[in-house]
Scaffold this active site. Structure first.
Site, PDB file in Angstrom:
ATOM      1  CG  HIS A 189      -0.142  -0.097   2.523  1.00 30.51           C
ATOM      2  ND1 HIS A 189       0.339   0.994   3.207  1.00 30.51           N
ATOM      3  CD2 HIS A 189       0.258  -1.176   3.246  1.00 30.51           C
ATOM      4  CE1 HIS A 189       0.977   0.613   4.291  1.00 30.51           C
ATOM      5  NE2 HIS A 189       0.952  -0.718   4.337  1.00 30.51           N
ATOM      6  CG  ASP A 190      -0.478   4.063   1.424  1.00 31.73           C
ATOM      7  OD1 ASP A 190      -1.444   4.655   0.923  1.00 31.73           O
ATOM      8  OD2 ASP A 190      -0.575   3.347   2.443  1.00 31.73           O
ATOM      9  N   GLY A 207       5.087  -1.036   2.658  1.00 28.75           N
ATOM     10  CA  GLY A 207       4.264   0.142   2.450  1.00 28.75           C
ATOM     11  C   GLY A 207       5.045   1.443   2.438  1.00 28.75           C
TER      12      GLY A 207
END
Length: 344
Positions: A189-190, A207
């Site tokens: 994520h991200d 992440g």
């Protein structure tokens, strides 16, 4: 039964054209680059092929020249671009947009029935059993939050790889253009991934990692969350990267340490002999000082920038700034040897 059989038989020629050979797939993608009209002529303006065993929601938006193989699923909020190919048992869910000329191979899952969006550009290949645009594996994620994934053009995501959406509505996971993500890789994520990168098999990126351009990782590399990998760097196979890697560097080990400049990568990407020699000189001044009681690394960076022969070389300035950035307030510090003795 006769009508159903006719619908299945009519597009068989097109289905064979689409799925029989990778060379044909590449011709199609090349034609898309020259213009949609030329690509459409390859299909003689015939309608889409959707296998009768597939589930396509009536609200889904399907482009022209699309092939959907057996046992596929296309959700209600999905948009599939022109000349896409969904191989058998591939699935697209949620608010997902698939650009023109994409190929989704058998077993792949793209998107999820979650708030937010997954957007994939043109001419991407999603490999067998890859999972793209699903919920992140972050304890901060709250059910109901919008989460986003944006992927550019001409990426090759190989088998069993996974790329997750962002962990919150204020952020997004971004993959640029022309990246090769080999089998069993994970991008969490991200993350922000630039262009023209190569992630070898089983590279695991945690992440919030930022990856610039033209980076190459060896197999089984692990990158700690919030790290930053600079352009034209190389990470040796099996490395655990726990701090930032400046531009043009080669790192390896557990934990990864500087091993010098990525000289072979620089040569392959067209850096001149003069540029490489200037980078080597700057590297030695920064990381291999001859004085045992030398000043701090920040002072050494200042000296390189004040050097008349190196100060006006663009790649040296880029490297110096990348090293400085590693010490920024929100960064993890530089990935380096304590004694600065090794040099390629």
């Amino acid at each position: 039964m006769a009508l159903r059989a006719a619908r299945a038989i009519a597009p068989l020629t097109r289905l064979s054209l689409i799925r029989s050979h990778h060379s044909t797939q590449r011709r199609l993608i090349g034609a898309l680059g020259e213009g949609v009209e030329e690509a459409a002529s390859m299909f003689d303006s015939k309608p889409n092929f959707i296998h009768p065993t597939s589930l396509v929601h009536p609200n889904a938006v399907i482009g022209q020249g699309v092939s959907v193989g057996p046992f596929c699923t296309i959700g209600s909020a999905t948009k599939v671009g022109d000349f896409c190919q969904l191989h058998p048992a591939s699935h697209i869910f949620g608010n997902t947009e698939l650009g023109d000329g994409c190929i989704v191979l058998t077993g792949a899952i793209v998107g999820a029935e979650l708030p937010g969006r997954t957007v994939i550009g043109c001419n991407n290949i999603i490999g067998h059993h890859a999972v793209i645009g699903v919920k992140c594996q972050d304890m901060k994620y709250k059910d109901g939050d919008d989460c986003f994934l944006y992927i550019g053009n001409n990426n090759d995501v190989r088998e069993y790889s996974s790329i997750h959406r962002s962990s919150k509505s204020s952020d997004k996971t971004v993959i640029g253009d022309n990246n090769l993500i080999m089998g069993s890789c994970h991008i969490a994520h991200d993350c922000k991934v630039g262009n023209n990168n190569i992630f070898a098999n089983s590279t695991l990126v945690a992440g919030h990692v930022e990856v610039e351009d033209h980076i190459h990782t060896g197999g089984a590399v692990v990158v700690h969350q919030f790290c930053h990998l600079g352009s034209h760097s190389f990470v040796g196979g099996g490395s655990v990267v726990a701090q930032d890697v400046p531009r043009y560097m080669l790192v390896a080990g557990n934990r990864a340490e500087l091993r010098g400049l990525n000289l072979e990568g620089l040569r392959r990407h067209g850096f001149t002999g003069l540029e490489i020699e200037c980078l080597r000189r700057a590297y030695r001044k920064i990381f291999m000082p001859t004085d045992a009681n030398s000043c701090s690394i920040i002072d050494r960076l200042d000296k390189v920038q004040d050097n008349e022969e190196l100060a006006h070389v663009a790649v040296v300035s880029s490297m110096v700034q990348s090293i400085r950035d590693c010490f920024g307030q929100s960064r993890r510090g530089i990935c380096r040897n304590d004694d600065f003795q090794e040099m390629s």
